[in-house]
Every structure is written in structure tokens, then in C-alpha cells.
Design a protein around this motif. Structure first.
Motif, PDB file in Angstrom:
ATOM      1  N   VAL A  88       0.832  -1.208   0.000  1.00  0.00           N
ATOM      2  CA  VAL A  88       0.000   0.000   0.000  1.00  0.00           C
ATOM      3  C   VAL A  88       0.869   1.262   0.000  1.00  0.00           C
ATOM      4  O   VAL A  88       1.868   1.333   0.710  1.00  0.00           O
ATOM      5  N   ALA A  89       0.466   2.227  -0.832  1.00  0.00           N
ATOM      6  CA  ALA A  89       1.196   3.505  -0.948  1.00  0.00           C
ATOM      7  C   ALA A  89       1.193   4.237   0.393  1.00  0.00           C
ATOM      8  O   ALA A  89       0.164   4.279   1.075  1.00  0.00           O
ATOM      9  N   ARG A  90       2.329   4.787   0.746  1.00  0.00           N
ATOM     10  CA  ARG A  90       2.443   5.464   2.043  1.00  0.00           C
ATOM     11  C   ARG A  90       2.559   6.979   1.886  1.00  0.00           C
ATOM     12  O   ARG A  90       2.983   7.670   2.806  1.00  0.00           O
ATOM     13  N   GLN A  91       2.203   7.505   0.714  1.00  0.00           N
ATOM     14  CA  GLN A  91       2.302   8.960   0.577  1.00  0.00           C
ATOM     15  C   GLN A  91       0.963   9.566   0.125  1.00  0.00           C
ATOM     16  O   GLN A  91       0.129   8.881  -0.437  1.00  0.00           O
ATOM     17  N   VAL A  92       0.809  10.852   0.423  1.00  0.00           N
ATOM     18  CA  VAL A  92      -0.406  11.581   0.058  1.00  0.00           C
ATOM     19  C   VAL A  92      -0.504  11.670  -1.463  1.00  0.00           C
ATOM     20  O   VAL A  92       0.494  11.938  -2.140  1.00  0.00           O
ATOM     21  N   VAL A  93      -1.696  11.464  -1.993  1.00  0.00           N
ATOM     22  CA  VAL A  93      -1.927  11.652  -3.436  1.00  0.00           C
ATOM     23  C   VAL A  93      -2.147  13.148  -3.672  1.00  0.00           C
ATOM     24  O   VAL A  93      -3.065  13.742  -3.115  1.00  0.00           O
ATOM     25  N   GLN A  94      -1.271  13.726  -4.482  1.00  0.00           N
ATOM     26  CA  GLN A  94      -1.356  15.172  -4.706  1.00  0.00           C
ATOM     27  C   GLN A  94      -1.636  15.543  -6.150  1.00  0.00           C
ATOM     28  O   GLN A  94      -1.984  16.672  -6.451  1.00  0.00           O
ATOM     29  N   SER A  95      -1.485  14.555  -7.036  1.00  0.00           N
ATOM     30  CA  SER A  95      -1.602  14.868  -8.464  1.00  0.00           C
ATOM     31  C   SER A  95      -2.814  14.173  -9.073  1.00  0.00           C
ATOM     32  O   SER A  95      -2.992  12.960  -8.900  1.00  0.00           O
ATOM     33  N   PHE A  96      -3.650  14.968  -9.731  1.00  0.00           N
ATOM     34  CA  PHE A  96      -4.867  14.444 -10.363  1.00  0.00           C
ATOM     35  C   PHE A  96      -4.895  14.856 -11.835  1.00  0.00           C
ATOM     36  O   PHE A  96      -4.452  15.948 -12.174  1.00  0.00           O
ATOM     37  N   PRO A  97      -5.413  13.989 -12.714  1.00  0.00           N
ATOM     38  CA  PRO A  97      -5.413  14.331 -14.138  1.00  0.00           C
ATOM     39  C   PRO A  97      -6.351  15.494 -14.471  1.00  0.00           C
ATOM     40  O   PRO A  97      -7.446  15.598 -13.912  1.00  0.00           O
ATOM     41  N   LEU A  98      -5.894  16.339 -15.389  1.00  0.00           N
ATOM     42  CA  LEU A  98      -6.711  17.464 -15.861  1.00  0.00           C
ATOM     43  C   LEU A  98      -7.572  17.028 -17.036  1.00  0.00           C
ATOM     44  O   LEU A  98      -8.738  17.417 -17.156  1.00  0.00           O
ATOM     45  N   GLU A  99      -6.990  16.205 -17.921  1.00  0.00           N
ATOM     46  CA  GLU A  99      -7.722  15.771 -19.113  1.00  0.00           C
ATOM     47  C   GLU A  99      -8.680  14.638 -18.761  1.00  0.00           C
ATOM     48  O   GLU A  99      -8.288  13.634 -18.159  1.00  0.00           O
ATOM     49  N   LEU A 100      -9.949  14.798 -19.134  1.00  0.00           N
ATOM     50  CA  LEU A 100     -10.958  13.779 -18.836  1.00  0.00           C
ATOM     51  C   LEU A 100     -10.969  12.726 -19.944  1.00  0.00           C
ATOM     52  O   LEU A 100     -11.852  12.692 -20.807  1.00  0.00           O
ATOM     53  N   ALA A 101      -9.953  11.867 -19.925  1.00  0.00           N
ATOM     54  CA  ALA A 101      -9.826  10.808 -20.932  1.00  0.00           C
ATOM     55  C   ALA A 101      -9.030   9.661 -20.325  1.00  0.00           C
ATOM     56  O   ALA A 101      -8.208   9.868 -19.434  1.00  0.00           O
ATOM     57  N   GLU A 102      -9.292   8.459 -20.817  1.00  0.00           N
ATOM     58  CA  GLU A 102      -8.554   7.302 -20.331  1.00  0.00           C
ATOM     59  C   GLU A 102      -7.063   7.464 -20.638  1.00  0.00           C
ATOM     60  O   GLU A 102      -6.700   7.899 -21.730  1.00  0.00           O
ATOM     61  N   ASN A 103      -6.220   7.122 -19.673  1.00  0.00           N
ATOM     62  CA  ASN A 103      -4.771   7.198 -19.848  1.00  0.00           C
ATOM     63  C   ASN A 103      -4.307   5.947 -20.602  1.00  0.00           C
ATOM     64  O   ASN A 103      -4.383   4.839 -20.083  1.00  0.00           O
ATOM     65  N   GLU A 104      -3.838   6.140 -21.823  1.00  0.00           N
ATOM     66  CA  GLU A 104      -3.478   5.005 -22.689  1.00  0.00           C
ATOM     67  C   GLU A 104      -2.320   4.186 -22.104  1.00  0.00           C
ATOM     68  O   GLU A 104      -2.339   2.955 -22.152  1.00  0.00           O
ATOM     69  N   GLU A 105      -1.350   4.862 -21.532  1.00  0.00           N
ATOM     70  CA  GLU A 105      -0.192   4.154 -20.947  1.00  0.00           C
ATOM     71  C   GLU A 105      -0.646   3.264 -19.772  1.00  0.00           C
ATOM     72  O   GLU A 105      -0.220   2.122 -19.634  1.00  0.00           O
ATOM     73  N   ALA A 106      -1.534   3.813 -18.947  1.00  0.00           N
ATOM     74  CA  ALA A 106      -2.062   3.046 -17.810  1.00  0.00           C
ATOM     75  C   ALA A 106      -2.889   1.860 -18.311  1.00  0.00           C
ATOM     76  O   ALA A 106      -2.784   0.748 -17.782  1.00  0.00           O
ATOM     77  N   TYR A 107      -3.698   2.111 -19.344  1.00  0.00           N
ATOM     78  CA  TYR A 107      -4.518   1.034 -19.910  1.00  0.00           C
ATOM     79  C   TYR A 107      -3.631  -0.120 -20.387  1.00  0.00           C
ATOM     80  O   TYR A 107      -3.911  -1.292 -20.115  1.00  0.00           O
ATOM     81  N   GLN A 108      -2.552   0.204 -21.100  1.00  0.00           N
ATOM     82  CA  GLN A 108      -1.639  -0.830 -21.610  1.00  0.00           C
ATOM     83  C   GLN A 108      -0.936  -1.556 -20.460  1.00  0.00           C
ATOM     84  O   GLN A 108      -0.735  -2.779 -20.519  1.00  0.00           O
ATOM     85  N   ALA A 109      -0.575  -0.825 -19.409  1.00  0.00           N
ATOM     86  CA  ALA A 109       0.088  -1.439 -18.248  1.00  0.00           C
ATOM     87  C   ALA A 109      -0.851  -2.409 -17.532  1.00  0.00           C
ATOM     88  O   ALA A 109      -0.452  -3.507 -17.127  1.00  0.00           O
ATOM     89  N   ILE A 110      -2.118  -2.012 -17.409  1.00  0.00           N
ATOM     90  CA  ILE A 110      -3.123  -2.883 -16.769  1.00  0.00           C
ATOM     91  C   ILE A 110      -3.362  -4.113 -17.633  1.00  0.00           C
ATOM     92  O   ILE A 110      -3.412  -5.246 -17.140  1.00  0.00           O
ATOM     93  N   LYS A 111      -3.476  -3.887 -18.938  1.00  0.00           N
ATOM     94  CA  LYS A 111      -3.702  -5.004 -19.872  1.00  0.00           C
ATOM     95  C   LYS A 111      -2.539  -6.003 -19.804  1.00  0.00           C
ATOM     96  O   LYS A 111      -2.754  -7.217 -19.776  1.00  0.00           O
ATOM     97  N   HIS A 112      -1.328  -5.479 -19.736  1.00  0.00           N
ATOM     98  CA  HIS A 112      -0.144  -6.342 -19.649  1.00  0.00           C
ATOM     99  C   HIS A 112      -0.172  -7.152 -18.349  1.00  0.00           C
ATOM    100  O   HIS A 112       0.099  -8.360 -18.339  1.00  0.00           O
ATOM    101  N   PHE A 113      -0.536  -6.482 -17.247  1.00  0.00           N
ATOM    102  CA  PHE A 113      -0.619  -7.198 -15.968  1.00  0.00           C
ATOM    103  C   PHE A 113      -1.668  -8.308 -16.038  1.00  0.00           C
ATOM    104  O   PHE A 113      -1.414  -9.449 -15.632  1.00  0.00           O
ATOM    105  N   LEU A 114      -2.853  -7.974 -16.548  1.00  0.00           N
ATOM    106  CA  LEU A 114      -3.947  -8.955 -16.601  1.00  0.00           C
ATOM    107  C   LEU A 114      -3.599 -10.141 -17.492  1.00  0.00           C
ATOM    108  O   LEU A 114      -3.891 -11.288 -17.176  1.00  0.00           O
ATOM    109  N   ARG A 115      -2.952  -9.844 -18.618  1.00  0.00           N
ATOM    110  CA  ARG A 115      -2.604 -10.915 -19.562  1.00  0.00           C
ATOM    111  C   ARG A 115      -1.593 -11.885 -18.942  1.00  0.00           C
ATOM    112  O   ARG A 115      -1.623 -13.078 -19.221  1.00  0.00           O
ATOM    113  N   ASN A 116      -0.707 -11.357 -18.094  1.00  0.00           N
ATOM    114  CA  ASN A 116       0.392 -12.183 -17.560  1.00  0.00           C
ATOM    115  C   ASN A 116       0.243 -12.541 -16.082  1.00  0.00           C
ATOM    116  O   ASN A 116       1.149 -13.134 -15.505  1.00  0.00           O
TER     117      ASN A 116
END
Length: 299
Positions: A253-281
Motif C-alpha cells: 500500500v502507498a504510504r504517501q499523500v496523493v497530490q496529483s490528479f489528471p486534468l484531461e478527462l480521458a482514459e490514460n493510454e499508458e495506464a490502460y496498456q500497463a493494466i492489460k499487460h498485468f492482466l494478460r500475464n
């Protein structure tokens, strides 16, 4: 100071999990300013009654929050009905809610993340769900938080404006999906979300979460997620509803305060690919799968 979201905690018959979940929640930065509502489901069987009574004795001693209100159900509602009615009740009264089940250990900064995000995106119709759990992703360059399509259920939050889109009718939901949408919904076939939909229809599961994700997906909604998990699920010990014994989803579990939030209201492609890679493997190579299968059988 912002008005903090009420916390809904759903408990049943696991006193040890419940005690740990509450003790971690109490250590959250905003705990003493938050209202806690504990929904205790009634026993399904006589055998469950002893554990339900243990849980009820335990929750009556809960302190460390602005207020603690316990709502005991006489009969057994089941997890799905309990969550749907509890969430509906609180969003109607408070306009927003943070949702925990009895097997989720939180970071000291989890409530702060939820409340900051609930305030930040309060009027953004497209943002419908805030998740606090994230898979152990290998990608290290992801931002602190990002938007994604799927709604995770291990610690989450939403607003009344988004919850209005929740459609519990599985037949109606299924009828709205096209073939390309099914593929997109199941993260390019790497996750069994569509199978969960069909299993709900055939009575093999009773998931509120898959219907909520489908409702968000069909409405074109986005979910906010942290790249480092703010929740660790301790329910994968075979003790819970829909829970198998496995360690694939274990996280630090992350031990630091979350301070950064996305401005653009769109799916993050890099995150999507990272999640897909995790799920596939996630289940490893053939040898690792066989080893896990044997371990599961022996236990």
C-alpha cells in the motif's frame, strides 16, 4: 473545510477481517472528522449466526470517527443487495459516499484521496467512480492518478449524480453491448468481465460490482485510480463471497499523500496498456500456473 463523504462499511461474519479493516480506517488522516455507517447483514444460516454476533459485538465498540452509526439487518440480504441499498441510502442523504467491505486495509491517506477526488470531480459528469485499489503494475512512469474504464470494487467512492446511472437489470445491460464493446469491456479479452455478466445472468454469481462497471461503461463514464494501490485486500484467503485463495493481487500500500490528479478527462493510454499487460500475464507461465493449481488443491 470541505464536507467529508460518509463512509459505508459492509460487514458480515468475519470478525478478524472486520477488526483489521476498522483499525486501519481509524489510522486515516480524516477518520476523526468522518461519519462512519456500518451495515451489518443478518445471518444466512444458524452456523453463521455465532460469527455475525461476534462481528456485531465488535462493531459496537468502534470509535475514532466523528460519528458511528450501526445498521443491523434482521434477515440476510446478501452482499449485493446490502451494498446497493446502503449506497443508495447514503448518496441520497449526502450526495456522495465512500464504500468499504470488511476485508480492506487502507493507507493512512486513503480517505484523503477519496475526499479530494470527490471534491475535484464533483461536477464532471464523465467521472463516475473513484477506485483506491490498483494491481501491482510494472510500469513505473505512470502519473500518481489516472482515468481508466473499469470500476474496481475494493474501496471506492461515487456521487449521487453517477449512482443514478446504476442499472441492476442484467438483461437490459447485456442487450446494450455490441461485439466491439464486449471486447473493450473485457480489456481486450484479458479479464473475464463479460463472463461475470453471463454468470450473473445464469445465477452463478450475485455481483453488484459487475453491473456497476457495466452501467459506468455504457454511460461512457471514467473511473479515477491511483497508480500505487491505496488498499490491500486481505479477503483472498477463501473466507469471503466470490473470493478464492490466491496471491496474484497482493500489493504494498502507498504510504504517501496523493497530490496529483489528471486534468484531461480521458482514459490514460499508458495506464490502460500497463493494466492489460498485468492482466494478460497475471497467472504466470505454465509451470507457475500448475504450481498454483496444485497448491490450491492441497489447501
Amino acid at each position: 473545510m470541505q464536507s467529508l463523504a460518509p463512509i459505508a462499511l459492509f460487514v458480515y461474519n468475519r470478525p478478524d477481517h472486520t477488526r483489521r479493516t476498522i483499525s486501519y480506517l481509524q489510522k486515516n488522516l480524516l477518520a476523526e472528522d468522518s461519519r462512519l455507517f456500518i451495515f451489518s447483514d443478518g445471518a444466512k444460516t444458524e452456523a453463521d449466526q455465532i460469527k455475525v454476533n461476534e462481528v456485531r459485538a465488535l462493531i459496537k465498540q468502534t470509535d475514532g470517527f466523528k460519528t458511528v452509526k450501526i445498521l443491523e439487518s434482521a434477515g440476510n440480504q446478501g452482499l449485493a443487495n446490502a451494498i446497493i441499498s446502503g449506497v443508495s441510502q447514503l448518496v441520497e442523504e449526502y450526495g456522495k459516499v465512500i464504500v468499504f467491505e470488511d476485508d480492506l486495509l487502507s493507507s493512512p491517506f486513503t480517505l484523503r484521496y477519496f475526499n479530494d477526488a470527490l471534491q475535484r470531480y464533483a461536477n464532471q459528469e464523465k467521472v463516475m467512480h473513484i477506485g483506491a485499489y490498483m494491481y501491482p503494475l510494472a510500469e513505473k512512469s505512470l502519473p500518481q492518478t489516472f482515468f481508466y474504464r473499469a470500476a474496481t470494487s475494493w474501496g471506492w467512492a461515487t456521487w449521487s449524480r453517477a449512482w443514478k446511472n446504476f442499472n441492476p437489470d442484467i438483461n437490459d445491460l447485456i442487450s446494450q453491448f455490441s461485439k466491439p464493446q464486449i471486447k473493450a469491456f473485457s480489456i481486450d479479452g484479458t479479464m473475464n468481465f463479460w463472463k461475470q455478466m453471463k454468470e450473473f445472468k445464469s445465477g452463478k454469481n450475485n455481483s453488484w460490482a459487475i453491473r456497476w462497471y457495466a452501467s459506468v461503461f455504457l454511460a461512457g463514464g471514467l473511473t479515477l485510480n491511483p497508480s500505487k494501490s491505496l488498499i490491500h485486500n486481505i479477503g483472498h484467503d477463501g473466507s469471503g463471497v466470490h473470493s478464492n485463495k490466491e496471491d496474484i493481487y497482493q500489493v504494498h500500500v502507498a504510504r504517501q499523500v496523493v497530490q496529483s490528479f489528471p486534468l484531461e478527462l480521458a482514459e490514460n493510454e499508458e495506464a490502460y496498456q500497463a493494466i492489460k499487460h498485468f492482466l494478460r500475464n497475471r497467472k504466470g507461465n505454465l509451470l507457475q500456473r500448475v504450481k498454483r493449481f496444485i497448491t490450491k488443491k492441497l489447501s
